[in-house]
Scaffold this motif. Structure first.
Motif, mmCIF file in Angstrom:
data_model
loop_
_atom_site.group_PDB
_atom_site.id
_atom_site.type_symbol
_atom_site.label_atom_id
_atom_site.label_comp_id
_atom_site.label_asym_id
_atom_site.label_seq_id
_atom_site.Cartn_x
_atom_site.Cartn_y
_atom_site.Cartn_z
ATOM 1 N N UNK A 1 -0.002 16.458 -5.331
ATOM 2 C CA UNK A 1 0.499 16.229 -3.877
ATOM 3 C C UNK A 1 0.830 15.011 -3.943
ATOM 4 N N UNK A 2 -0.010 14.037 -4.270
ATOM 5 C CA UNK A 2 0.200 12.603 -4.138
ATOM 6 C C UNK A 2 1.366 12.254 -5.350
ATOM 7 N N UNK A 3 1.482 12.850 -6.222
ATOM 8 C CA UNK A 3 2.721 12.472 -7.084
ATOM 9 C C UNK A 3 4.056 12.685 -6.518
ATOM 10 N N UNK A 4 4.021 14.074 -5.969
ATOM 11 C CA UNK A 4 5.306 14.288 -5.126
ATOM 12 C C UNK A 4 5.623 13.352 -3.914
ATOM 13 N N UNK A 5 4.538 13.194 -3.030
ATOM 14 C CA UNK A 5 4.924 12.326 -1.953
ATOM 15 C C UNK A 5 5.214 10.982 -2.613
ATOM 16 N N UNK A 6 4.657 10.532 -3.613
ATOM 17 C CA UNK A 6 5.067 9.166 -3.927
ATOM 18 C C UNK A 6 6.566 9.210 -4.607
ATOM 19 N N UNK A 7 7.083 10.391 -5.138
ATOM 20 C CA UNK A 7 8.384 10.397 -5.286
ATOM 21 C C UNK A 7 9.094 10.350 -4.074
ATOM 22 N N UNK A 8 8.913 11.085 -3.141
ATOM 23 C CA UNK A 8 9.565 11.195 -2.020
ATOM 24 C C UNK A 8 9.748 9.903 -1.278
ATOM 25 N N UNK A 9 8.546 9.054 -1.361
ATOM 26 C CA UNK A 9 8.392 7.708 -0.899
ATOM 27 C C UNK A 9 9.349 6.883 -1.490
ATOM 28 N N UNK A 10 9.279 6.978 -2.926
ATOM 29 C CA UNK A 10 10.301 6.119 -3.729
ATOM 30 C C UNK A 10 11.847 6.361 -3.444
ATOM 31 N N UNK A 11 11.959 7.402 -3.067
ATOM 32 C CA UNK A 11 13.641 7.885 -2.514
ATOM 33 C C UNK A 11 14.044 7.144 -1.327
ATOM 34 N N UNK A 12 12.949 7.488 -0.175
ATOM 35 C CA UNK A 12 13.151 6.782 1.036
ATOM 36 C C UNK A 12 13.234 5.053 0.655
ATOM 37 N N UNK A 13 12.465 4.628 -0.025
ATOM 38 C CA UNK A 13 12.415 3.271 -0.182
ATOM 39 C C UNK A 13 13.839 2.951 -0.935
ATOM 40 N N UNK A 14 14.398 3.463 -1.666
ATOM 41 C CA UNK A 14 15.588 3.437 -2.409
ATOM 42 C C UNK A 14 16.806 3.353 -1.464
ATOM 43 N N UNK A 15 16.629 4.328 -0.654
ATOM 44 C CA UNK A 15 17.673 4.469 0.696
ATOM 45 C C UNK A 15 17.642 3.268 1.516
ATOM 46 N N UNK B 1 0.686 -1.249 0.169
ATOM 47 C CA UNK B 1 -0.042 0.025 -0.092
ATOM 48 C C UNK B 1 0.785 1.203 -0.024
ATOM 49 N N UNK B 2 0.162 2.306 -0.516
ATOM 50 C CA UNK B 2 1.082 3.528 -0.622
ATOM 51 C C UNK B 2 0.424 4.722 -0.248
ATOM 52 N N UNK B 3 1.134 5.751 -0.102
ATOM 53 C CA UNK B 3 0.379 7.218 0.466
ATOM 54 C C UNK B 3 -0.337 7.526 -0.941
ATOM 55 N N UNK B 4 -1.685 7.777 -0.484
ATOM 56 C CA UNK B 4 -2.838 8.545 -1.628
ATOM 57 C C UNK B 4 -3.720 7.262 -1.995
ATOM 58 N N UNK B 5 -3.224 6.032 -1.508
ATOM 59 C CA UNK B 5 -4.259 4.972 -2.066
ATOM 60 C C UNK B 5 -5.625 4.976 -1.160
ATOM 61 N N UNK B 6 -6.722 4.570 -1.921
ATOM 62 C CA UNK B 6 -8.127 4.800 -1.496
ATOM 63 C C UNK B 6 -8.602 3.310 -1.317
ATOM 64 N N UNK B 7 -9.186 3.038 -0.242
ATOM 65 C CA UNK B 7 -9.490 1.875 0.253
ATOM 66 C C UNK B 7 -11.246 1.799 0.719
ATOM 67 N N UNK B 8 -11.896 0.924 0.525
ATOM 68 C CA UNK B 8 -13.291 0.492 1.286
ATOM 69 C C UNK B 8 -13.019 -0.782 2.108
ATOM 70 N N UNK B 9 -13.458 -0.199 3.332
ATOM 71 C CA UNK B 9 -12.986 -1.146 4.451
ATOM 72 C C UNK B 9 -14.330 -1.543 5.295
#
Length: 533
Positions: free
Chosen positions: A203-217, A147-155
């Protein structure tokens, strides 16, 4: 410190804002925004009209406006009293059906923990638009861990209110979540479905890129560092990710007073700031375009690092403060550290007033204030001729200065004193810049020259192993931790009054301030003794 408030105007602006936030939190005032509609234009008018006592009236109106502004911001942020808050619609006896949007990077442990906004809840087969945040614990599965930042779920799941700790002296996690605007939680099994993946907004595109960098680290660190203790320190210090932090390591760093190094803070942002400035200073140029480029790169690196490492209160404070340093250097303005601190706090609290109640926010500001005020006084009290001895004494004086200003609030939250904080500081503080630098070099080289990346990663591992070994050794020393000290908010306030009076004594050299300071400490000791009896 000079006996004038002219160089520190933001302290005068910050005080009424903080008072407004505190009063607004404990006495929620509805429709307070209407007061600002009258106050703001009136304040602006008094700023320009010509009257004999204009400055006095303007100052009074400005402080009242800032007070109401603080109360208004806290009211706006607390969604639990809004009519569309999802907590008003939950079913106490059955499972709810609700739509959420993930607003954090999932933390994967025994469960997958995520923070989310509840966008809608189903009642009588109709969807109601709602607001408010919730903490979700999902069972680990192939789907949940991706799961990623910005995903929408029905729970489909039952929603519970967060619970206070059963042990009154334990850390109050319910209160911690409250100040993050989270009042409910849910334990979700596999009763959910993804209806929309992230990257639908800017905003979600920016945060997904930031999360990608963090995952790479993190992936780079996991590839090169195989031992759990060393990986946990590397991930915490370099990427701001405590997911891998082993309980044994956490306890060792906490009980030796070195935990602040693992919590990404001003120390780490300062290292990034100094690293960039030193790189640019190798080019001797005063051209305005060169200075502008240096400022742009510095600001970009500081805020990218702050976002990648999780944007904690201490990092946000440091990033904001260093941003003002960068801009003032660009425009050749002199800095007053107290005014810069107040300015950064002012803007952070305007954006998110609940930061005021965050332990990280409080500790980070108090530590910096303590270091700025007390360190030079402590350092000058003992002259060491030897260069190495002088450097060691500088590090110890920094640790003592930070401990003086943070001790009361640390006791209030954590009820313990690490007695060898000064000794652990001699190891972790000098090592932190090298660990951070080696980690960043390893990550940068991983995609370009993998062989060099492996070499730097080996040096990084060896350094972290050495630091961990010393920390574990310090933890085994006798009386390394004094526990069971419990003080309330009143005693904490009295303790800070005692510190302020001691500061007056140092500044004015009048013994009455020293006697009052000692008297207040005795009140705290007496109060604690009566509680124990």
């Amino acid at each position: 410190m000079k006996n004038t408030y002219r160089p520190i105007p933001f302290i005068r602006l910050l005080i009424p804002l903080i008072l407004g936030i505190i009063i607004g939190e404990f006495y929620m005032i509805p429709h307070i925004d209407f007061s600002l509609i009258i106050l703001i234009p009136t304040t602006i008018i008094f700023a320009f009209i010509k009257l004999k006592s204009r400055k006095i009236y303007f100052a009074i109106l400005l402080y009242i406006t800032l007070f109401f502004l603080g109360a208004s911001r806290i009211y706006q942020f607390n969604t639990s009293h809004h009519s569309h808050y999802f907590g008003h619609f939950i079913n106490k006896y059955e499972e709810d059906i609700y739509q959420i949007k993930i607003i954090s990077l999932p933390i994967i442990d025994k469960k997958v923990k995520i923070e989310a906004k509840v966008e809608a809840i189903q009642q009588n087969k109709k969807w109601l638009s709602t607001s408010g945040r919730i903490l979700l614990y999902l069972d680990k599965s192939e789907q949940s861990i991706h799961l990623n930042y910005g995903d929408r779920l029905i729970i489909h799941s039952k929603i519970f209110e967060t619970q206070a700790p059963s042990n009154p002296k334990a850390f109050d996690y319910q209160q911690y979540l409250y100040y993050k605007h989270i009042h409910h939680q849910s334990f979700v099994k596999n009763t959910y479905s993804i209806i929309q993946e992230s990257n639908s907004t800017f905003q979600e595109v920016i945060f997904s890129k930031i999360i990608f960098i963090k995952k790479h680290i993190l992936n780079t660190l996991k590839k090169h560092i195989k031992t759990t203790n060393e990986l946990s320190v590397a991930a915490s210090l370099i990427a701001g990710d405590k997911t891998y932090l082993e309980e044994e390591v956490k306890m060792a760093y906490t009980s030796t007073g070195a935990m602040h190094v693992l919590a990404v803070s001003g120390l780490h942002v300062g290292i990034i700031y100094l690293l960039i400035f030193r790189i640019f200073n190798t080019i001797q140029s005063k051209h305005k375009y060169f200075l502008g480029l240096r400022a742009f790169v510095s600001l970009g690196a500081i805020w990218l690092f702050a976002l990648v490492t999780g944007a904690s209160p201490s990092v946000m404070r440091a990033a904001t403060m260093f941003s003002f340093f960068v801009l003032s250097d660009l425009f050749s303005r002199n800095n007053n550290i107290y005014n810069t601190l107040a300015c950064s706090a002012f803007f952070i609290l305007l954006i998110n007033p609940y930061m005021l109640f965050s332990p990280g926010f409080q500790l980070s500001y108090l530590a910096v204030i303590g270091i700025v005020y007390f360190q030079s006084l402590i350092y000058r009290s003992w002259f060491v001729k030897n260069r190495i001895g002088d450097y060691i004494w500088q590090l110890i004086s920094v640790s003592i200065a930070a401990q003086i200003s943070t001790l009361p609030i640390s006791l209030y939250y954590f009820h313990q004193i690490p007695t060898y904080f000064w000794l652990s500081g001699l190891v972790v503080v000098p090592a932190a810049p090298f660990i951070l630098g080696l980690g960043l070099i390893t990550v940068l080289l991983e995609s370009v020259v993998p062989i060099l990346a492996s070499l730097f990663a080996w040096v990084l591992y060896a350094l972290i192993w050495l630091v961990n070994s010393v920390i574990f050794l310090i933890e085994k020393l006798p009386f390394h931790l004094i526990e069971g000290i419990s003080i309330g908010i009143i005693e904490t306030t009295i303790a800070y009054f005692s510190i302020i009076l001691f500061m007056f004594y140092l500044q004015k050299d009048k013994k009455v301030f020293l006697f009052l300071s000692i008297f207040m400490i005795n009140i705290i000791i007496l109060s604690n003794s009566i509680k124990k009896i």
